[in-house]
Design a protein around this motif. Structure first.
Motif, mmCIF file in Angstrom:
data_model
loop_
_atom_site.group_PDB
_atom_site.id
_atom_site.type_symbol
_atom_site.label_atom_id
_atom_site.label_comp_id
_atom_site.label_asym_id
_atom_site.label_seq_id
_atom_site.Cartn_x
_atom_site.Cartn_y
_atom_site.Cartn_z
ATOM 1 N N GLU A 1 0.845 -1.193 0.000
ATOM 2 C CA GLU A 1 0.000 0.000 0.000
ATOM 3 C C GLU A 1 0.876 1.238 0.000
ATOM 4 N N LEU A 2 0.478 2.250 -0.760
ATOM 5 C CA LEU A 2 1.175 3.539 -0.756
ATOM 6 C C LEU A 2 0.621 4.366 0.392
ATOM 7 N N TYR A 3 1.502 4.759 1.303
ATOM 8 C CA TYR A 3 1.066 5.466 2.499
ATOM 9 C C TYR A 3 0.892 6.961 2.236
ATOM 10 N N ALA A 4 0.071 7.578 3.074
ATOM 11 C CA ALA A 4 -0.053 9.039 3.074
ATOM 12 C C ALA A 4 1.305 9.635 3.458
ATOM 13 N N PRO A 5 1.588 10.822 2.908
ATOM 14 C CA PRO A 5 0.718 11.676 2.090
ATOM 15 C C PRO A 5 0.921 11.507 0.589
ATOM 16 N N GLY A 6 1.535 10.389 0.156
ATOM 17 C CA GLY A 6 1.838 10.218 -1.265
ATOM 18 C C GLY A 6 0.638 10.359 -2.189
ATOM 19 N N PRO A 7 -0.436 9.573 -1.977
ATOM 20 C CA PRO A 7 -1.593 9.698 -2.874
ATOM 21 C C PRO A 7 -2.228 11.078 -2.833
ATOM 22 N N GLU A 8 -2.374 11.628 -1.624
ATOM 23 C CA GLU A 8 -3.028 12.923 -1.479
ATOM 24 C C GLU A 8 -2.206 14.048 -2.122
ATOM 25 N N ASN A 9 -0.897 14.013 -1.963
ATOM 26 C CA ASN A 9 -0.061 15.049 -2.557
ATOM 27 C C ASN A 9 -0.025 14.937 -4.074
ATOM 28 N N THR A 10 -0.042 13.707 -4.580
ATOM 29 C CA THR A 10 -0.107 13.514 -6.028
ATOM 30 C C THR A 10 -1.406 14.082 -6.584
ATOM 31 N N LEU A 11 -2.514 13.750 -5.935
ATOM 32 C CA LEU A 11 -3.813 14.262 -6.358
ATOM 33 C C LEU A 11 -3.850 15.774 -6.292
ATOM 34 N N ARG A 12 -3.278 16.361 -5.244
ATOM 35 C CA ARG A 12 -3.298 17.811 -5.100
ATOM 36 C C ARG A 12 -2.584 18.487 -6.268
ATOM 37 N N LEU A 13 -1.456 17.920 -6.708
ATOM 38 C CA LEU A 13 -0.736 18.507 -7.840
ATOM 39 C C LEU A 13 -1.524 18.367 -9.131
ATOM 40 N N VAL A 14 -2.122 17.199 -9.351
ATOM 41 C CA VAL A 14 -2.949 17.016 -10.545
ATOM 42 C C VAL A 14 -4.066 18.060 -10.569
ATOM 43 N N ASN A 15 -4.721 18.249 -9.450
ATOM 44 C CA ASN A 15 -5.838 19.201 -9.404
ATOM 45 C C ASN A 15 -5.363 20.647 -9.458
ATOM 46 N N LEU A 16 -4.158 20.925 -8.984
ATOM 47 C CA LEU A 16 -3.595 22.264 -9.141
ATOM 48 C C LEU A 16 -3.453 22.598 -10.620
ATOM 49 N N TYR A 17 -2.873 21.695 -11.386
ATOM 50 C CA TYR A 17 -2.687 21.939 -12.810
ATOM 51 C C TYR A 17 -4.028 22.032 -13.539
ATOM 52 N N ARG A 18 -4.978 21.209 -13.150
ATOM 53 C CA ARG A 18 -6.293 21.280 -13.784
ATOM 54 C C ARG A 18 -6.991 22.598 -13.437
ATOM 55 N N TRP A 19 -6.877 23.048 -12.208
ATOM 56 C CA TRP A 19 -7.467 24.335 -11.817
ATOM 57 C C TRP A 19 -6.853 25.467 -12.631
ATOM 58 N N MET A 20 -5.554 25.464 -12.798
ATOM 59 C CA MET A 20 -4.894 26.500 -13.583
ATOM 60 C C MET A 20 -5.400 26.515 -15.017
ATOM 61 N N ALA A 21 -5.724 25.337 -15.550
ATOM 62 C CA ALA A 21 -6.221 25.225 -16.923
ATOM 63 C C ALA A 21 -7.728 25.424 -17.019
#
Length: 312
Positions: free
Chosen positions: A76-96
């Motif tokens: 299992e991938l432990y926190a905060p790896g999944p959450e931080n990855t998702l946050r970056l993806v959504n940051l880029y999507r928000w900018m776009a």
């Protein structure tokens, strides 16, 4: 027997050419020709973008995982790896100007099996050969449906968005696709898989640009110490506008800037149509505005990119 490493440690694999799902027009989606940021406020607008950029990147830690490539245990991938990855993806999507996506536990479990398989074989492949260790149905399925990187999950998001060395800009186009979401995140200490293909998103953006209209942090073009965004190229993508006949010009302070334009990007990589715009002999500078004019389509596209410095 493990495959020998034959790529740079930060090299990205090209995505497997799978058709993107048809986008559904929706009044709730952002971006793609809409006003992404209110730039009329001057410092207020850039402050808003910089605040989000710096806040969402304040924690870039990867987290650890419980698996073991030597025994093919995905763990299992432990926190905060999944959450931080998702946050970056959504940051880029928000900018776009695109809506956020969520994590899916099932896709993340498959992506974790994918990452452990890549690590066990010291290589990345969308269609792993029969000789590979740790081949499972989940790992093989996710390999076909993921962005792959020879680095950990959080760091990989910046690599995907730069996409240097990937002429079709497929990794970036998937992250900025209308159909993205929910996603899955898997990672070891050296390899990662980001499950992006086959989503059910309905962003409905008529077109999406990167860099996007509005205020754009210069830091977003300099996330990699060894490659600038200009080397990979800017992008314009659409599911509804045929961009193959696009004529693109970029202006700075009213002066046309030299660019090369590739309107024949492969279909099915996050969007039906894609254009790559590569600056020739110049780079983006903070405090400058770059105006993009696209002609030769069913409708004209015009937008301004205001480059700001979000340094803290």
């Amino acid at each position: 027997m493990h495959a020998a490493r034959s790529r740079r440690s930060l090299l990205l694999a090209s995505l497997l050419a799978l058709p993107a799902a048809a986008a559904c027009e929706s009044s709730g989606g952002g971006g793609g020709g809409d006003v992404v940021f209110d730039t009329s406020g001057g410092d207020t607008a850039s402050a808003s973008v910089c605040e989000r950029w710096n806040a969402d990147r304040a924690d870039m830690s990867e987290g650890d995982y419980s698996g073991d490539p030597a025994t093919c245990d995905p763990g299992e991938l432990y926190a905060p790896g999944p959450e931080n990855t998702l946050r970056l993806v959504n940051l880029y999507r928000w900018m776009a100007g695109l809506p956020p996506v969520a994590l899916d536990a099932g896709k993340s479990a498959d992506a974790q099996a994918c990452a452990v398989m890549m690590d066990a074989n010291d290589d990345i492949e969308h269609v792993p050969p029969a000789s590979w260790d740790c081949r499972t149905a989940a790992a093989l399925a996710a390999a076909k449906l993921s962005n792959l990187a020879t680095t950990r999950a959080v760091a990989a998001v910046d690599l995907y968005m730069n996409d240097v060395g990937v002429p079709n800009l497929g990794h970036r186009r998937w992250i900025l696709s209308n159909t993205l979401g929910p996603i899955g995140v898997g990672s070891t200490r050296a390899y990662s898989c980001l499950h992006v293909i086959g989503g059910d998103g309905h962003a409905g953006a008529r077109w999406t640009a990167w860099p996007p209209p509005g205020d754009f942090p210069i830091q977003a073009a300099r996330t990699l110490p060894w490659a600038r965004l200009e080397a990979a190229g800017w992008s314009l993508q659409s599911d509804t506008l045929d961009l193959r006949g696009a004529e693109v010009k970029v202006f700075r302070d009213g002066q046309e800037q030299p660019v090369t334009v590739d309107t024949g990007l492969d279909t099915g990589y996050g969007s039906t149509f894609g254009v790559r715009i590569v600056p020739q002999g110049w780079t983006m500078q903070a405090g400058r505005t770059y105006s993009v004019a696209v002609r030769g389509l069913a409708e004209d596209i015009d937008y301004d990119i205001h480059v700001v410095d979000c340094g803290t």
